[in-house]
Design a protein around this motif. Structure first.
Motif, PDB file in Angstrom:
ATOM      1  N   ARG A 154     -55.147 -16.726  76.892  1.00 35.52           N
ATOM      2  CA  ARG A 154     -55.062 -15.482  77.311  1.00 35.52           C
ATOM      3  C   ARG A 154     -53.592 -15.063  77.369  1.00 35.52           C
ATOM      4  O   ARG A 154     -53.249 -14.038  76.650  1.00 35.52           O
ATOM      5  N   VAL A 199     -48.065 -13.181  72.260  1.00 33.08           N
ATOM      6  CA  VAL A 199     -48.087 -12.500  70.881  1.00 33.08           C
ATOM      7  C   VAL A 199     -48.307 -10.979  70.672  1.00 33.08           C
ATOM      8  O   VAL A 199     -47.355 -10.551  69.806  1.00 33.08           O
ATOM      9  N   ASN A 200     -49.184 -10.421  71.306  1.00 32.33           N
ATOM     10  CA  ASN A 200     -49.529  -9.079  71.207  1.00 32.33           C
ATOM     11  C   ASN A 200     -48.433  -8.142  71.594  1.00 32.33           C
ATOM     12  O   ASN A 200     -47.992  -7.266  70.915  1.00 32.33           O
ATOM     13  N   LYS A 201     -47.595  -8.774  72.620  1.00 32.17           N
ATOM     14  CA  LYS A 201     -46.417  -7.949  73.246  1.00 32.17           C
ATOM     15  C   LYS A 201     -45.381  -8.058  72.117  1.00 32.17           C
ATOM     16  O   LYS A 201     -44.702  -7.052  71.699  1.00 32.17           O
ATOM     17  N   GLY A 249     -47.129  -6.464  68.539  1.00 33.54           N
ATOM     18  CA  GLY A 249     -47.801  -5.080  69.002  1.00 33.54           C
ATOM     19  C   GLY A 249     -49.020  -4.884  68.454  1.00 33.54           C
ATOM     20  O   GLY A 249     -49.624  -3.667  68.530  1.00 33.54           O
ATOM     21  N   THR A 250     -49.873  -5.549  68.019  1.00 36.81           N
ATOM     22  CA  THR A 250     -51.230  -5.747  67.699  1.00 36.81           C
ATOM     23  C   THR A 250     -51.693  -6.928  68.149  1.00 36.81           C
ATOM     24  O   THR A 250     -51.154  -7.778  67.717  1.00 36.81           O
ATOM     25  N   GLU A 251     -53.127  -6.835  68.037  1.00 27.89           N
ATOM     26  CA  GLU A 251     -53.914  -8.121  68.316  1.00 27.89           C
ATOM     27  C   GLU A 251     -54.047  -8.846  66.819  1.00 27.89           C
ATOM     28  O   GLU A 251     -54.492  -8.243  65.900  1.00 27.89           O
ATOM     29  N   LEU A 252     -53.776 -10.264  66.875  1.00 26.60           N
ATOM     30  CA  LEU A 252     -54.079 -10.694  65.596  1.00 26.60           C
ATOM     31  C   LEU A 252     -55.469 -11.273  65.388  1.00 26.60           C
ATOM     32  O   LEU A 252     -55.976 -11.663  66.314  1.00 26.60           O
ATOM     33  N   ARG A 277     -51.979 -15.343  73.811  1.00 29.74           N
ATOM     34  CA  ARG A 277     -52.352 -14.183  73.112  1.00 29.74           C
ATOM     35  C   ARG A 277     -51.676 -12.861  73.518  1.00 29.74           C
ATOM     36  O   ARG A 277     -51.116 -12.095  72.611  1.00 29.74           O
ATOM     37  N   HIS A 278     -51.496 -12.705  74.745  1.00 28.54           N
ATOM     38  CA  HIS A 278     -50.824 -11.575  75.308  1.00 28.54           C
ATOM     39  C   HIS A 278     -49.300 -11.517  74.976  1.00 28.54           C
ATOM     40  O   HIS A 278     -48.845 -10.324  74.396  1.00 28.54           O
TER      41      HIS A 278
END
Length: 51
Positions: free
Chosen positions: A5, A11-13, A16-19, A8-9
Motif C-alpha cells: 500500500r 507511485v500515485n503521488k 498523480g493517478t492510480e496505475l 502504491r501510494h
C-alpha cells in the motif's frame, strides 16, 4: 501502512493517478471466446482411453 500500500501510494503521488493492477497486454479482450473454442477442441480430441 503495509509495504504494498505504501509503494502504491508513492507511485500515485509521483504520477498523480492510480496505475492499473494489470496492463492491457495482460488482459485478453477475446478470452471468453477462446475459452469456449479451447474447451470444444479438448472435448473433440479426448483420447479413447480417457472416455
Amino acid at each position: 501502512m503495509s509495504t504494498a500500500r505504501h509503494d502504491r501510494h508513492a507511485v500515485n503521488k509521483i504520477f498523480g493517478t492510480e496505475l492499473p493492477q494489470e496492463s492491457s497486454d495482460e488482459r485478453d479482450p477475446n478470452a471468453g471466446h477462446e475459452d469456449s473454442e479451447r474447451d470444444e477442441w479438448l472435448r473433440d480430441n479426448v483420447p479413447p482411453h480417457h472416455r
